[in-house]
Scaffold this motif. Sequence first.
Motif, PDB file in Angstrom:
ATOM      1  N   THR A 275       0.745  -1.039   0.154  1.00 33.14           N
ATOM      2  CA  THR A 275      -0.108   0.146   0.227  1.00 33.14           C
ATOM      3  C   THR A 275       0.813   1.154   0.070  1.00 33.14           C
TER       4      THR A 275
ATOM      5  N   GLU B  79      -5.314  -0.775  -6.041  1.00 34.19           N
ATOM      6  CA  GLU B  79      -6.142  -1.910  -6.443  1.00 34.19           C
ATOM      7  C   GLU B  79      -6.509  -2.783  -5.008  1.00 34.19           C
ATOM      8  N   HIS B  80      -6.186  -2.368  -3.893  1.00 35.45           N
ATOM      9  CA  HIS B  80      -6.666  -2.810  -2.754  1.00 35.45           C
ATOM     10  C   HIS B  80      -7.730  -2.223  -2.161  1.00 35.45           C
ATOM     11  N   GLN B  81      -8.611  -2.905  -1.696  1.00 33.83           N
ATOM     12  CA  GLN B  81     -10.053  -2.434  -1.140  1.00 33.83           C
ATOM     13  C   GLN B  81     -10.550  -2.847   0.112  1.00 33.83           C
ATOM     14  N   PRO B  82      -9.675  -2.606   1.091  1.00 32.74           N
ATOM     15  CA  PRO B  82     -10.081  -2.846   2.546  1.00 32.74           C
ATOM     16  C   PRO B  82     -11.340  -2.451   2.990  1.00 32.74           C
ATOM     17  N   LYS B  83     -12.180  -3.177   3.776  1.00 35.69           N
ATOM     18  CA  LYS B  83     -13.378  -2.608   4.497  1.00 35.69           C
ATOM     19  C   LYS B  83     -12.804  -1.967   5.721  1.00 35.69           C
ATOM     20  N   HIS B  84     -11.802  -2.327   6.268  1.00 35.93           N
ATOM     21  CA  HIS B  84     -11.177  -1.696   7.419  1.00 35.93           C
ATOM     22  C   HIS B  84      -9.667  -1.510   7.286  1.00 35.93           C
ATOM     23  N   TRP B  85      -9.421  -0.507   7.893  1.00 39.11           N
ATOM     24  CA  TRP B  85      -7.891   0.000   7.913  1.00 39.11           C
ATOM     25  C   TRP B  85      -7.261   0.305   9.117  1.00 39.11           C
TER      26      TRP B  85
ATOM     27  N   PRO C  73     -11.855  -0.071  -4.901  1.00 38.86           N
ATOM     28  CA  PRO C  73     -10.609   0.400  -5.470  1.00 38.86           C
ATOM     29  C   PRO C  73     -10.648   1.972  -5.635  1.00 38.86           C
TER      30      PRO C  73
END
Lengths: 478, 478
Positions: B407, B422-428, B468
């Motif tokens: 990231t 291209e990453h799509q976390p629901k939480h970070w 994304p």
Amino acid sequence: MSVEKWGVFEAVLTGPAAGNPFVDVQLSAQFSQGATTVNAPGFYDGDGTYKVRFMPSAEGEWSYKTRSNVDALDGQQGRFECTASMAGNHGPVRVRHQYHFGYEDGTSFFPFGTTCYAWAHQGDALEEQTLETLGTAGFNKLRMCVFPKDYIFNKNEPEYYPFAKSGDGWDFSRYDIDFFHHLEKRVAELGALGIEADIILFHPYDRWGFAKMALEEDYAYLRYVVTRLAAHRHVWWSMANEYDFMLEDKPMEVWDHFFQIVQENDPYDHLRSIHNGNVTMNYDHSKSSVTHVCVQNWDVKKMREWREAYGKPVIDDECEYEGNILRNWGNITARELVHRYWICIAYGGYAGHGETYEHPEDILWWSKGGVLYGESWPRLKFLRQIVEEGPVEGIEPFAGSFPWGRTAAGGRGGYSLIYFGEHQPKHWGNGLPPEGRYRADVVDTWNMTVKTLGVFEGQNPIELPGRPGLALRLRMVE
Amino acid sequence: MSVEKWGVFEAVLTGPAAGNPFVDVQLSAQFSQGATTVNAPGFYDGDGTYKVRFMPSAEGEWSYKTRSNVDALDGQQGRFECTASMAGNHGPVRVRHQYHFGYEDGTSFFPFGTTCYAWAHQGDALEEQTLETLGTAGFNKLRMCVFPKDYIFNKNEPEYYPFAKSGDGWDFSRYDIDFFHHLEKRVAELGALGIEADIILFHPYDRWGFAKMALEEDYAYLRYVVTRLAAHRHVWWSMANEYDFMLEDKPMEVWDHFFQIVQENDPYDHLRSIHNGNVTMNYDHSKSSVTHVCVQNWDVKKMREWREAYGKPVIDDECEYEGNILRNWGNITARELVHRYWICIAYGGYAGHGETYEHPEDILWWSKGGVLYGESWPRLKFLRQIVEEGPVEGIEPFAGSFPWGRTAAGGRGGYSLIYFGEHQPKHWGNGLPPEGRYRADVVDTWNMTVKTLGVFEGQNPIELPGRPGLALRLRMVE
């Protein structure tokens, strides 16, 4: 008594139940047909029952004779008939054409694998749902662990444990027969679906002590599990998931020795590899006991480098998973995973699928199985079909940095597969074969369509739709 | 007579027109204010006219005295008043905070450049259209060549040539004054728009012989062009576009010497760099005469490696262009270019824009200018705004491989910019600062929206939309 070619023959014997038969009793059998002899190890299956399994690789009559340090098990003889293999049975998968795979009967095998690490530790309801999903998902290989898993989203206790309980701990010298019967049943069910079982023998995600046994216990466990499973034609051996996270307890020479033990106890020479955690920690896959390369790496444009470094087939098992969890290895989009898969394929390698969407009950496909929620799997099924329509020997990457350094492309003979990905040329002629006439198809990798553009002379620029996610397939016209 | 600080003062003198004044006459002037003296070279401007230009960097009275090998030009004296700089004039751009840039008056400068290599060779109508486009496009730097260009999509003859005609060829010892007047006018017009002119001094795409002059002719040309242009505060020097494609005629030591000549003839020490063609052919930007790193490379996730290798600001001028032409460097999608730009920025570097859509009259922005047809430029303008709202010293990349290896993220002080791509976390929550309270914004890099999520303690996972192309911006709350 008969068994099909590459089926599992099983000799069942009765012997001592006292003491610790897992340790005390040695058993094997020599299987013979004409000049061919194969020595297959046997194992204790509990309650005084012993078994020797054997996978015959030639039709006709086979005979066997057991050897044991226990009289009741020594010198037992028998015969069986090996019949022709039935439809869908192509034998074990082997390395072929250096960088590719094929079944022993000569049929091509292009691995399109997915990952359900701990699926066999989830109880019947979920395990059966996983099998149902796998029945139509289009994958032909599954990465799965022998041991249960302790990790984020994976806190549930398994129903079975591989070792016998001993007080609050385990007796690592005694295996739990129910555990192995269950494991074998699930492995066999994968086989029935035409799915290769990529068996992961060790992994670091553990709270039970299975990742930290004494080395002699590791070795004994390896001998036992390999002896039990090796006669299944669809078994592959993966020494570990993320071996490099266990190097403190199991230094490099131990992993080398694991390969050796597996090789010695598997008369069928099934495929053997190992999987790294950190992208910089690739195992030295050039070692002779390693049949093919497994890597974990998001940077799939390195596929040609890995091929060159090891000279063996390469599978990027874990080029990150489709999903949305907090960890980066598990939150790429479906489009990105499909994109990376295509790059691996066009550069002459293979990739692996996994799915990691947050779930209210923590049932994430990558570990527990269940159902697929994502959008990549049908596109990978479609890609598998494209590959299976291609050269039977597999796709070799086109060499050189221009133009193939930025456009993943490969082919063989009169066949080319050019994957544009994030590139969207309106015309393409770069690098095409100078001679011959080619039928050109545009493949839409996301919408899963194939549109024939016509027949072209190789060097005339071909007009393309000029949008991303397309591939160009060229097939020579006679 | 007065000129604003960092403006262009010009002393005009009259001298000999006979012989070859470009070769025969040496001219310079010493500009003084108190203890400060600056030696500025002068040049022949045709018709017996000579000029010495000077960019004063301090307010107040300056005096000057000329020196020449020609009596009429020697010992001329004058004075002028340097007034405060006017609005929008921040002086030349310098390297600042090791990896970043800033104007000499202390204002931040974050380069958001585009590329119109041969825009100044297209005739007034198209050149004026280019300027009109640049007036609102949001770019603050332009890569442009001195020499005209011969290449695919670039076959039109220019109106002006840099050298005097001589029979069927050129007299490389005489410069065409109309050419340079025109060039200077266009350079000045960029300055008026607040756009830095990244002047490319050599390039290989040539059919006139300008890429293959004798080395002494190269050196004389360099001295002349630098002398003419250096007093413009917004000039940067790029020794070449794709120098490595000219190594046969100009080996590495020649490029080193070019840097030296530019440095010697530019009293203001404008930024100096050079641009590679092949991705493996980065110039050794660690050399002391190189002020910042320019690379051509599609693989923008290497940004942190380049920063570390050279210890200077890095601009990936050419991370491939938005477009649809046949060549891979010119056919990525707008989304991909925006994606690559964000990665460069979040990893503490900078990138460059270009646009290469097929055009019925071959008017491609990357070379000829005109109008922008693409979709990336407004998103880059938006990104520039995000960056300008960030730390004035620029964004430093977060160190380490986890989680920042996958990231792209950086920050400074209480500011973090985390680009998921291209990453799509629901939480970070990974890697966030352990202490402090942060206002979190979700930035949609494509739809150009900023949505405030609220104030969070650094280590609590923040819920994200899970799609994304997003970035997370965290700013410490006092």
